[in-house]
Scaffold this motif. Structure first.
Motif, PDB file in Angstrom:
ATOM      1  N   THR A   1       0.632  -1.083  -0.119  1.00 33.34           N
ATOM      2  CA  THR A   1      -0.317  -0.149   0.251  1.00 33.34           C
ATOM      3  C   THR A   1       0.878   1.257   0.207  1.00 33.34           C
ATOM      4  OG1 THR A   1      -1.773  -1.565   1.204  1.00 33.34           O
ATOM      5  CG2 THR A   1      -1.941   0.509   0.954  1.00 33.34           C
ATOM      6  N   GLY A   2       1.969   1.268   0.661  1.00 32.55           N
ATOM      7  CA  GLY A   2       2.814   2.152   0.847  1.00 32.55           C
ATOM      8  C   GLY A   2       4.162   1.307   0.579  1.00 32.55           C
ATOM      9  N   ILE A   3       5.275   2.009   0.058  1.00 29.24           N
ATOM     10  CA  ILE A   3       7.003   1.668   0.156  1.00 29.24           C
ATOM     11  C   ILE A   3       7.579   2.095   1.340  1.00 29.24           C
ATOM     12  CG2 ILE A   3       8.763   1.843  -1.341  1.00 29.24           C
ATOM     13  CD1 ILE A   3       7.332   1.406  -3.819  1.00 29.24           C
TER      14      ILE A   3
ATOM     15  N   GLY B   1      10.733   4.931   0.512  1.00 36.17           N
ATOM     16  CA  GLY B   1       9.423   5.053  -0.506  1.00 36.17           C
ATOM     17  C   GLY B   1       9.951   6.614  -0.524  1.00 36.17           C
ATOM     18  N   HIS B   2      10.187   6.887  -0.449  1.00 36.39           N
ATOM     19  CA  HIS B   2       9.918   8.998  -1.054  1.00 36.39           C
ATOM     20  C   HIS B   2      11.311   9.119  -1.585  1.00 36.39           C
ATOM     21  CE1 HIS B   2       6.309   9.307   0.650  1.00 36.39           C
ATOM     22  NE2 HIS B   2       6.985   8.122   1.477  1.00 36.39           N
ATOM     23  N   ILE B   3      11.908   7.901  -2.478  1.00 36.80           N
ATOM     24  CA  ILE B   3      13.111   8.506  -2.948  1.00 36.80           C
ATOM     25  C   ILE B   3      12.615   9.028  -4.416  1.00 36.80           C
ATOM     26  CG2 ILE B   3      15.045   7.846  -1.165  1.00 36.80           C
ATOM     27  CD1 ILE B   3      14.720   5.685  -3.513  1.00 36.80           C
ATOM     28  N   ARG B   4      13.813  10.269  -5.072  1.00 33.38           N
ATOM     29  CA  ARG B   4      12.964  10.044  -5.992  1.00 33.38           C
ATOM     30  C   ARG B   4      13.716   9.605  -7.483  1.00 33.38           C
ATOM     31  NH1 ARG B   4      10.055  15.357  -6.285  1.00 33.38           N
ATOM     32  NH2 ARG B   4       9.768  15.143  -3.453  1.00 33.38           N
TER      33      ARG B   4
ATOM     34  N   CYS C   1       1.656  10.180  -4.526  1.00 37.04           N
ATOM     35  CA  CYS C   1       1.884  10.935  -3.382  1.00 37.04           C
ATOM     36  C   CYS C   1       1.580  11.907  -3.168  1.00 37.04           C
ATOM     37  CB  CYS C   1       3.483  11.111  -2.895  1.00 37.04           C
ATOM     38  SG  CYS C   1       4.621  11.342  -1.412  1.00 37.04           S
ATOM     39  N   PRO C   2       0.781  12.045  -1.580  1.00 37.64           N
ATOM     40  CA  PRO C   2       0.214  13.461  -1.372  1.00 37.64           C
ATOM     41  C   PRO C   2       1.676  14.775  -1.033  1.00 37.64           C
ATOM     42  CG  PRO C   2       0.131  11.779   0.594  1.00 37.64           C
ATOM     43  CD  PRO C   2       0.822  11.319  -0.290  1.00 37.64           C
ATOM     44  N   PHE C   3       2.092  14.009  -0.572  1.00 41.38           N
ATOM     45  CA  PHE C   3       3.438  15.379  -0.997  1.00 41.38           C
ATOM     46  C   PHE C   3       5.019  15.046  -1.695  1.00 41.38           C
ATOM     47  CE2 PHE C   3       2.646  13.408   3.854  1.00 41.38           C
ATOM     48  CZ  PHE C   3       3.126  14.264   4.283  1.00 41.38           C
TER      49      PHE C   3
ATOM     50  N   CYS D   1       7.513  10.244  -6.563  1.00 41.34           N
ATOM     51  CA  CYS D   1       8.264   9.426  -5.769  1.00 41.34           C
ATOM     52  C   CYS D   1       8.335   8.492  -5.806  1.00 41.34           C
ATOM     53  CB  CYS D   1       7.744   9.829  -4.117  1.00 41.34           C
ATOM     54  SG  CYS D   1       7.116   9.244  -3.439  1.00 41.34           S
ATOM     55  N   LEU D   2       9.338   7.580  -5.587  1.00 33.53           N
ATOM     56  CA  LEU D   2       8.750   5.796  -5.382  1.00 33.53           C
ATOM     57  C   LEU D   2       7.983   5.191  -5.143  1.00 33.53           C
ATOM     58  CD1 LEU D   2      10.336   3.451  -6.374  1.00 33.53           C
ATOM     59  CD2 LEU D   2      11.032   3.165  -4.320  1.00 33.53           C
TER      60      LEU D   2
END
Ligand code: ZN
Length: 297
Positions: free
Chosen positions: A137-139, A159-162, A176-178, A182-183
């Motif tokens: 569901t997420g990373i 999970g949020h690296i580009r 991603c809401p942020f 992102c990944l």
């Protein structure tokens, strides 16, 4: 009375609580939906209070969704901090459990806990620097460096690296809401569902989705290998249940690194280098039990 350990796998949608001592000894297990912090944490506490009448619980480990504060010296240790999940931001998760049950409590990210479980009982036994990734569901990503779980400023947010996003080949903007693309925005289960219009578990194994998915995961893994030089990468989560995906990821990682990282683990034995979790779907709850073992000493 027996001495056992308690574990809480605290997810954004469901909680799993269990007592036991390891993979061959999980004696009680309950699951319930994640609602408000008060209701959900009290339900977990009630379960362990009942268990405490039957046996001694040496400690409780909490493998939590996050972000969390995992620093035992911080005044907000064991808090869930800035989560967008309604009601849960700035909640004192570990402190509430510790106050009610009067036992040592350890709390870490779900992925760091799963990494600890894999190190103790699973696919990372004997390996002191490795990465654990979950694609669902997420990373999320966690792991160990020289035998210590990865903490720092806070904890890793792999999970949020580009990763490079070719908008022509893949016009999906990411969710991603942020960060948008992102990944996690590009390669989590919900991203697959939104991009292709059906949930990943219903996509056939020859669907173009899997090649693109392997491409994004391989980009992320190549970046992680170049940054942290892990000795193994354990990768699990619901999206990886498409069995075609892992061999594709391995091949693309090797192509992307292009023989630059001169290690036989990558050049010749990548099947033993990028591996599924040894504990399978129980990695989360067993990770929580592993945290409890560690804090109990
Ligand atoms: Zn993001």
């Amino acid at each position: 009375m027996d001495v056992l350990y308690g574990g809480i796998e605290a997810g954004g949608t469901k909680f799993v609580c269990a007592v036991g001592s390891g993979p061959d000894d999980l004696r009680a297990e309950v699951r319930f939906r994640t609602t408000t912090p008060v209701e959900t944490i009290n339900r977990a506490i009630a379960f362990f209070q009942q268990e405490q009448r039957r046996q001694i619980l040496a400690a409780i480990g909490i493998a939590s969704f996050g972000p969390v504060d995992p620093d035992p010296t911080s005044p907000t240790f064991g808090y869930i901090t800035s989560t967008p999940k309604p009601g849960w931001a700035q909640s004192d998760f570990a402190g509430t459990v510790k106050g009610a049950l009067a036992v040592p409590v350890s709390l870490d990210t779900d992925v760091n806990a799963a990494a600890l479980g894999e190190h103790r009982w699973g696919a990372a036994r004997g390996v002191d620097s490795f990465i654990y990734l979950t694609i669902g569901t997420g990373i999320g990503g966690g792991g160990m460096i020289n035998g210590e779980l990865m903490h720092g400023l806070i904890h890793p947010e792999m999970g949020h690296i580009r990763v490079p996003h070719d908008w022509q080949a893949d016009p999906y903007p990411g969710h991603c809401p942020f960060h948008g693309d992102c990944l996690e925005g590009l390669a989590s289960g919900p991203a697959l569902e939104k991009r292709w219009g059906q949930p990943p578990e219903t996509l056939p194994s020859d669907h173009a989705a899997w090649n693109l998915e392997a491409h994004y995961l391989a980009l992320a893994i190549a970046n992680i290998i170049c940054t942290l030089s892990p000795r193994r990468i354990v990768i699990g989560g619901g999206v990886m249940e498409q069995l075609k995906l892992l061999p594709l990821v391995r091949r693309k990682v090797r192509e992307l690194l292009n023989s630059y990282v001169q290690a036989p683990e990558i050049l010749q034995k990548i099947d033993d280098y990028i591996v599924p979790p040894g504990l399978g779907r129980r990695a989360g709850i067993l990770g929580a039990i592993a945290l409890a073992h560690r804090v109990a000493g």
